[in-house]
Design a protein around this motif. Structure first.
Motif, PDB file in Angstrom:
ATOM      1  N   ALA A 358      33.182  33.778  29.578  1.00 31.06           N
ATOM      2  CA  ALA A 358      33.699  34.133  30.896  1.00 31.06           C
ATOM      3  C   ALA A 358      33.501  32.972  31.867  1.00 31.06           C
ATOM      4  O   ALA A 358      32.624  32.124  31.693  1.00 31.06           O
ATOM      5  CB  ALA A 358      32.995  35.387  31.420  1.00 31.06           C
ATOM      6  N   ARG A 359      34.317  32.944  32.897  1.00 32.77           N
ATOM      7  CA  ARG A 359      34.207  31.921  33.935  1.00 32.77           C
ATOM      8  C   ARG A 359      32.990  32.204  34.808  1.00 32.77           C
ATOM      9  O   ARG A 359      32.737  33.345  35.210  1.00 32.77           O
ATOM     10  CB  ARG A 359      35.472  31.920  34.798  1.00 32.77           C
ATOM     11  N   THR A 360      32.237  31.163  35.117  1.00 30.43           N
ATOM     12  CA  THR A 360      31.122  31.306  36.044  1.00 30.43           C
ATOM     13  C   THR A 360      31.661  31.281  37.468  1.00 30.43           C
ATOM     14  O   THR A 360      32.370  30.347  37.864  1.00 30.43           O
ATOM     15  CB  THR A 360      30.096  30.182  35.859  1.00 30.43           C
ATOM     16  N   VAL A 361      31.359  32.330  38.231  1.00 27.85           N
ATOM     17  CA  VAL A 361      31.806  32.437  39.617  1.00 27.85           C
ATOM     18  C   VAL A 361      30.592  32.696  40.499  1.00 27.85           C
ATOM     19  O   VAL A 361      29.480  32.924  40.013  1.00 27.85           O
ATOM     20  CB  VAL A 361      32.840  33.567  39.790  1.00 27.85           C
ATOM     21  N   THR A 362      30.812  32.659  41.794  1.00 28.54           N
ATOM     22  CA  THR A 362      29.722  32.873  42.742  1.00 28.54           C
ATOM     23  C   THR A 362      29.473  34.369  42.909  1.00 28.54           C
ATOM     24  O   THR A 362      30.378  35.121  43.290  1.00 28.54           O
ATOM     25  CB  THR A 362      30.060  32.248  44.100  1.00 28.54           C
ATOM     26  N   ALA A 363      28.276  34.799  42.603  1.00 27.37           N
ATOM     27  CA  ALA A 363      27.933  36.213  42.782  1.00 27.37           C
ATOM     28  C   ALA A 363      28.017  36.585  44.262  1.00 27.37           C
ATOM     29  O   ALA A 363      27.752  35.747  45.135  1.00 27.37           O
ATOM     30  CB  ALA A 363      26.534  36.491  42.242  1.00 27.37           C
ATOM     31  N   ASP A 364      28.407  37.838  44.522  1.00 25.06           N
ATOM     32  CA  ASP A 364      28.588  38.267  45.915  1.00 25.06           C
ATOM     33  C   ASP A 364      28.218  39.741  46.027  1.00 25.06           C
ATOM     34  O   ASP A 364      28.896  40.605  45.475  1.00 25.06           O
ATOM     35  CB  ASP A 364      30.039  38.040  46.346  1.00 25.06           C
TER      36      ASP A 364
END
Length: 632
Positions: A358-364
């Motif tokens: 999976a793509r690493t994205v910024t947690a929010d």
């Protein structure tokens, strides 16, 4: 507007019929299933509607907004003296968006202004007597929004990867939902008066799926949209886009990468430099200048409108899955189609199995799921009141048991009833539980001095305040089933047929107004006793083609009949987008939002049945005068 408070119960449901042929219905359902399994849209259902007489009234000429459509549309004497001068915002009686050119595979078609849609007089439930325009007494005028689907497209719990099973399972326009919705608010603010009553719209009712992913962030966008303020349609990294549209995967439209021949560019979609940056810029909503009321939908209640709340940790996490093997996609699509996985265990297994890829994205944390109590409490915040009322139909009493249903006074002798048709455990279909069904029965009885029991026997209701009744819900009648709610398996659920039967017992019921299907469809529900007949008005989404909302007016014709007028409206965004796609202002994005939706898969190619008819409905489902016998 004073409100009648709910007394007991929770949950909700609904149903409606269309008049597509079997083939048309199947095509519409198949497309919506593809969109459903992307986690963004619920299943539509169609059936053959009762045939009936209909009279076509020519549309107004574009540029003549105050000219009457025909004798049947003359403003009644009571309203003529107070009618405001032009200009007022155009409805689809004056002009509508249309695609230019001829459909050709691989060609992007531009939008242009087209002629208005005609008014159709429908007499299935009562005859249209001559001279009624001069006898009419205007009773009510308001606007229906439905299925806005304000969407955080970077949310990690979204399942865009299902597009590998069909192009229609993902939308190129999704990143522009906020800009498009702001333009719709602007249109309502510009409406001077209803074309058939001369009354200004008194309020807006939203009939659910106000947001898409059941997140606190999206709910904040919706409440700000409606009540006014600044919205930043972005999440995660504030300096970068982190969704599917810059992933390099040809499965998705990459507007800022001209050299990438993705699936949508092969279909004709253009390159639009700066699109992703512009789509994430702040936009300011003026807020509605009239009161608004809220009805809950399955996307407001559940992530993706159909997933278990147990998946909430994925929404706030840092891994976004963009593609999966076909075997996993097919397994998840099957689970959604059958509805046999209320705990979303199939999807959870897929997300965990492919976490490394999976793509690493910024947690929010703002993407956390919004439970029913938080949803209600947010509506009740003083800063969300806007033009009112406080709570937008919900009250402090609603928090006791998280009751998302209520009644309110629309006008003198007109009552509105908003019901909650959602499952809370993980499914896109609708239903009511027994407590709410009984509350609905009591509420109807309180406004009908005479009704009928289930066996057809006359019942007197002493002390009832007789009033015309309009019922609002998210789901339409065909989409309400008796599927058990996995969170409350001991409860009996009530489907659309049961709700129709209940409404038919009360002569004061005028219409059931709903959404969910993303289709314009108006269905008569006749009864041997004419006063017990009523209409079901199902309105298309403002996310998908044809981007319609409805202006609804009610009149007493002075001859024993009522007329319910429904006039479709579009947003205030211009039909034409900039020729070279360089206008990326909020207005330009709102126009592009509509144009991309009109160029969605299957909309621009020659197909049978015509998808435009399947979604926008026939003339009998659009701008209509619906006659029925009055019970008052």
């Amino acid at each position: 507007m004073p409100q009648d408070q709910p007394t007991t119960g929770t949950a909700g449901g609904d149903t409606a019929e269309g008049h597509l042929s079997a083939g048309e219905a199947a095509a519409a359902v198949d497309r919506r299933r593809l969109l459903l399994v992307s986690g963004t849209l619920a299943l539509a259902a169609g059936a053959t509607a009762a045939a009936g007489a209909a009279t076509l009234v020519p549309p107004r000429r574009p540029g003549s907004p105050t000219a009457p459509v025909a004798a049947e549309q003359v403003v009644p004497r009571a309203a003529r003296a107070t009618r405001r001068p032009a200009p007022y915002a155009a409805t689809t009686l004056e002009t509508t968006a249309r695609l230019s050119g001829s459909p050709r595979s691989g060609t992007y078609r531009r939008l242009v202004p087209g002629p208005g849609l005609p008014l159709v007089v429908r007499e299935e439930l009562a005859p249209a007597a001559t001279g009624r325009p001069d006898r009419r007494t205007p009773l009510a005028c308001f606007v229906q929004f439905t299925d806005l689907h304000l969407t955080d497209v970077q949310n990690p719990l979204r399942t865009e990867f299902l597009r590998s099973g069909g192009a229609a399972a993902w939308r190129a326009q999704e990143a522009l939902t906020v800009a498009g919705a702001v333009a719709l608010v602007e249109q309502v603010n510009a409406l001077g008066e209803g074309p058939h009553t001369g009354l200004p719209p008194a309020f807006v009712m939203t009939t659910g799926d106000n947001v898409d992913n059941n997140s606190v962030l999206e709910l904040d966008w919706f409440l700000t949209l409606m009540s006014g303020g600044r919205i930043t349609p972005d999440s995660g990294d504030p300096t970068a886009y982190e969704g599917v549209q810059d992933s390099g995967l040809p499965l998705y439209w990459h507007p800022e990468e001209p050299a990438l021949r993705d699936l949508d560019k092969r279909r004709g979609l253009p390159a639009v430099p700066g699109f992703l940056t512009a789509a994430r810029r702040p936009v300011t909503s003026p807020g509605l200048r009239i009161p608004w009321y809220s009805t809950v939908g399955n996307h407001d209640d559940l992530p993706g409108g159909c997933l278990s709340p147990a998946l909430g940790d994925f929404a706030t996490g840092s891994r976004k899955l963009l593609s999966v093997p076909d075997t996993d996609r097919a397994a998840y699509a099957k689970a959604l189609r059958t509805g046999d996985d209320p705990k979303s265990e199939v999807l959870e297994a897929i997300l965990r199995r492919h976490a490394r890829s999976a793509r690493t994205v910024t947690a929010d944390e703002r993407r956390r799921l919004c439970n029913p109590h938080e949803y209600l409490a947010a509506h009740l915040e003083p800063g969300r009141t806007g033009a009112g009322p406080v709570g937008h139909g919900y009250t402090q009493n609603s928090l006791d048991g998280d009751r998302m249903y209520y009644s309110f006074r629309i006008a003198e002798n007109v009552i509105g009833v908003s019901i909650d048709t959602t499952y809370r455990s993980g499914h896109y279909e609708g239903s009511l539980d027994t407590d709410q069904l009984r509350w609905l029965e009591r509420t109807l009885a309180a406004h009908s001095s005479r009704s009928y029991d289930a066996d057809g026997r006359l019942v007197r209701n002493p002390g009832a305040d007789d009033a015309h009744v309009l019922v609002f819900s998210h789901h339409h009648s065909p989409s309400m089933t008796r599927r058990p709610d996995a969170a409350r398996s001991e409860e009996r659920r009530h489907d659309g047929a049961e709700v129709l039967a209940l409404l038919g017992r009360f002569p004061n019921v005028v219409a059931w107004i709903n959404g969910h299907s993303h289709v314009n469809r108006v269905t008569p529900h006749p009864h041997p006793t004419p006063a017990r007949s009523f209409w079901e008005v199902n309105t298309a989404s403002h996310l998908d083609y044809p981007h319609h909302a409805r202006l609804i007016e009610l009149t007493d014709n002075g001859d024993g009949t009522l007329s319910l007028f429904t006039t479709l409206i579009e947003s205030a965004a211009p039909h034409r987008t900039s020729p070279d796609f360089t206008d990326l202002s909020a207005v330009g994005l709102a126009s592009l939002y509509r144009e991309l939706a009109y160029n969605a898969p299957n909309m621009t190619e020659t197909t049978r049945p015509d998808p435009h008819t399947a979604w926008a409905g026939t003339p009998q489902d659009r701008n209509v005068e619906l006659l029925l016998t009055t019970a008052l």
